[in-house]
Design an enzyme around this catalytic site. Structure first.
Site, PDB file in Angstrom:
ATOM      1  N   GLU A   1      41.751  48.743  43.394  1.00  0.00           N
ATOM      2  CA  GLU A   1      43.048  48.819  42.708  1.00  0.00           C
ATOM      3  C   GLU A   1      43.610  50.233  42.646  1.00  0.00           C
ATOM      4  O   GLU A   1      42.926  51.182  42.264  1.00  0.00           O
ATOM      5  CB  GLU A   1      42.928  48.264  41.281  1.00  0.00           C
ATOM      6  CG  GLU A   1      44.247  48.223  40.526  1.00  0.00           C
ATOM      7  CD  GLU A   1      44.166  47.504  39.189  1.00  0.00           C
ATOM      8  OE1 GLU A   1      45.196  47.406  38.508  1.00  0.00           O
ATOM      9  OE2 GLU A   1      43.066  47.028  38.834  1.00  0.00           O
TER      10      GLU A   1
ATOM     11  N   LYS B   1      46.041  41.668  38.425  1.00  0.00           N
ATOM     12  CA  LYS B   1      45.711  40.708  37.365  1.00  0.00           C
ATOM     13  C   LYS B   1      45.677  39.333  38.012  1.00  0.00           C
ATOM     14  O   LYS B   1      46.608  38.950  38.717  1.00  0.00           O
ATOM     15  CB  LYS B   1      46.725  40.710  36.220  1.00  0.00           C
ATOM     16  CG  LYS B   1      46.801  41.980  35.425  1.00  0.00           C
ATOM     17  CD  LYS B   1      45.476  42.461  34.885  1.00  0.00           C
ATOM     18  CE  LYS B   1      44.839  41.520  33.897  1.00  0.00           C
ATOM     19  NZ  LYS B   1      43.537  42.063  33.401  1.00  0.00           N
TER      20      LYS B   1
END
Length: 438
Positions: free
Chosen positions: A236, A252
């Site tokens: 990420e 997410k």
């Protein structure tokens, strides 16, 4: 200050290059190397051959250090060039409302005036930031070129590790309390995490190198020093700033990954009400964070709810970008956005308080950020997830997930296990090659 570059002969892998640099540092009594591998500044890898990282414990100093850059000539630099800069990490503990400490320092930064960079064509470059009037470091470039071209160093491996997990009931209870707080209207979402740990007997650089080789993480990062070591296999991106342009790619939404790229589980993520809600809420939070330091009207979402693979799992990703206001520096950007929204919750301040109430162990570096700030290339930081923290013969791994009003505690625990599984398999490996292939 000027940028000096030299194309090297070798095309070895980043993990082999790191191990060669680690062996060199140990033989010469130098501080350990640092590494960014995967997708950083448009390159495959950026390695600092040696990095004297210094622990930092105050949040304002930790944010300010990346801004202390030499003045570079104005103009356009070659694509992907980095030259050097501040390698370091920001621990989640910098923003913990409880003020708790952990085994590793709250932040570490170290300056590198030269790096080895592998471009997207697998070519290695020696790059250095050299004071005006100083001679080019040609001898150092030659030494490092010969080092990469030499046979790979022998590897010692590590004793297989079986991580100790806390009881699932504790995580179930924390998730249940978080769900109650959400249903009571205190917040929309929070990330609830736990910690696995175990003994580690081996060289951290070898562990990181094998993780990079086997897991292919997009935002991998390695730092080590007398204070300990951090080996991050993160997928990420937290922040990428080039000039005045900045973007963030929050993750997410998670499902286990068991098959090829067309695995039908990937499509299920876009159909999951819970996962989509998680992602949209955090994307909006990141828009708000960047909006505090960006020009009015410049913040936009060019990509929403993209399904991307990561080690062992599928994720939903979105991208938020904006144009920084003229007076904003990297310290201002970090004040507005740290800690990352995807690993805290919305609203962020209430999420931070709830995390402090419900999590029984400090997160440490986990869910902080690791990366590089360069006067040539800008700043890029990952979100420190899938991150191994090593100190005094011990190893810790944080895992967790986003909680919404309809979260199921048992499912959230399974998500923790899915995220940890690739790293647990890496640590438990009982066979280990004595050399790394090119």
């Amino acid at each position: 200050m000027r940028l000096v570059r030299r194309l090297l002969r070798s095309e070895v892998s980043p993990e082999r290059a790191l191990l060669a640099l680690d062996a060199r540092a140990r033989s010469l009594g130098l501080p350990a190397p640092a590494a960014l591998c995967g997708d950083w500044f448009g390159s495959r890898a950026i390695l600092a051959p040696t990095l004297g990282g210094t622990p930092v414990h105050e949040i304002e100093q930790a944010f300010a250090i990346p801004t202390r850059q030499p003045v570079m000539p104005k103009g356009t630099y070659p694509a992907g060039a980095v030259g050097g800069g501040w390698f370091g990490y920001l621990s989640y503990q910098l923003s913990d409302p409880a003020g708790a400490g952990s085994a590793l320092p709250k932040a570490v930064w170290g300056w590198a005036d030269h790096v080895l960079r592998q471009d997207t064509d697998a070519h290695w470059w020696f790059e250095a930031l050299v004071p005006e009037g100083a001679p080019d470091p040609a001898d150092l470039a030659t030494e490092l070129d010969e080092l990469l071209a030499a046979p790979p160093p022998r590897r010692a491996g590590w004793t297989p590790v079986e991580l100790r997990r806390p009881a699932a009931a504790g995580h179930h209870a924390a998730v249940s309390e978080c769900v109650q707080a959400i249903r009571a209207g205190e917040l929309f979402q929070a990330n609830i995490c736990t910690r696995f740990d175990g003994a580690f007997d081996g060289r951290p650089a070898e562990l990181f190198a094998e993780g990079v080789r086997g897991l292919l993480p997009r935002r991998a990062a390695y730092l080590a020093g007398e204070w300990g070591a951090v080996a991050s296999m993160s997928p990420e991106l937290f922040l990428a700033r080039g000039g005045s342009r900045v973007h963030s790619t929050p993750i997410k939404g998670t499902l286990p990954r068991r098959g090829p790229a067309d695995d039908p589980l990937a499509a299920r993520l876009r159909e999951s009400t819970k996962d989509v809600a998680e992602n949209v809420m955090i994307t909006d939070l990141v828009r708000n964070d960047l909006g505090r330091v960006c020009q009015v009207g410049s913040v936009r979402v060019p990509e929403l709810l993209a399904v991307k693979p990561a080690p062992g799992v599928w994720h939903l990703e979105s991208t938020v970008e904006g144009q920084l206001r003229g007076e904003v520096d990297d310290a201002d950007l970090l004040r507005a956005t740290f800690p990352p929204g995807s690993v805290t919750g919305a609203p962020k301040l209430r999420a931070l308080d709830l995390i402090a109430e419900l999590e029984h162990r400090p997160r440490g570096v986990y869910t902080g950020a690791i990366g590089l700030a360069s006067p040539v290339a800008g700043m890029e930081l990952n979100v420190a997830i899938r991150t191994l923290e090593l100190h005094a013969g011990r190893l810790e791994l944080g895992v967790g997930g986003g909680i919404t009003a309809d979260s199921d505690p048992a499912a959230e625990w399974r998500e923790c296990l899915h995220k940890a599984a690739p790293l647990e398999q890496l640590l438990a490996a009982r066979t280990f090659p004595r050399s790394v292939p090119a």
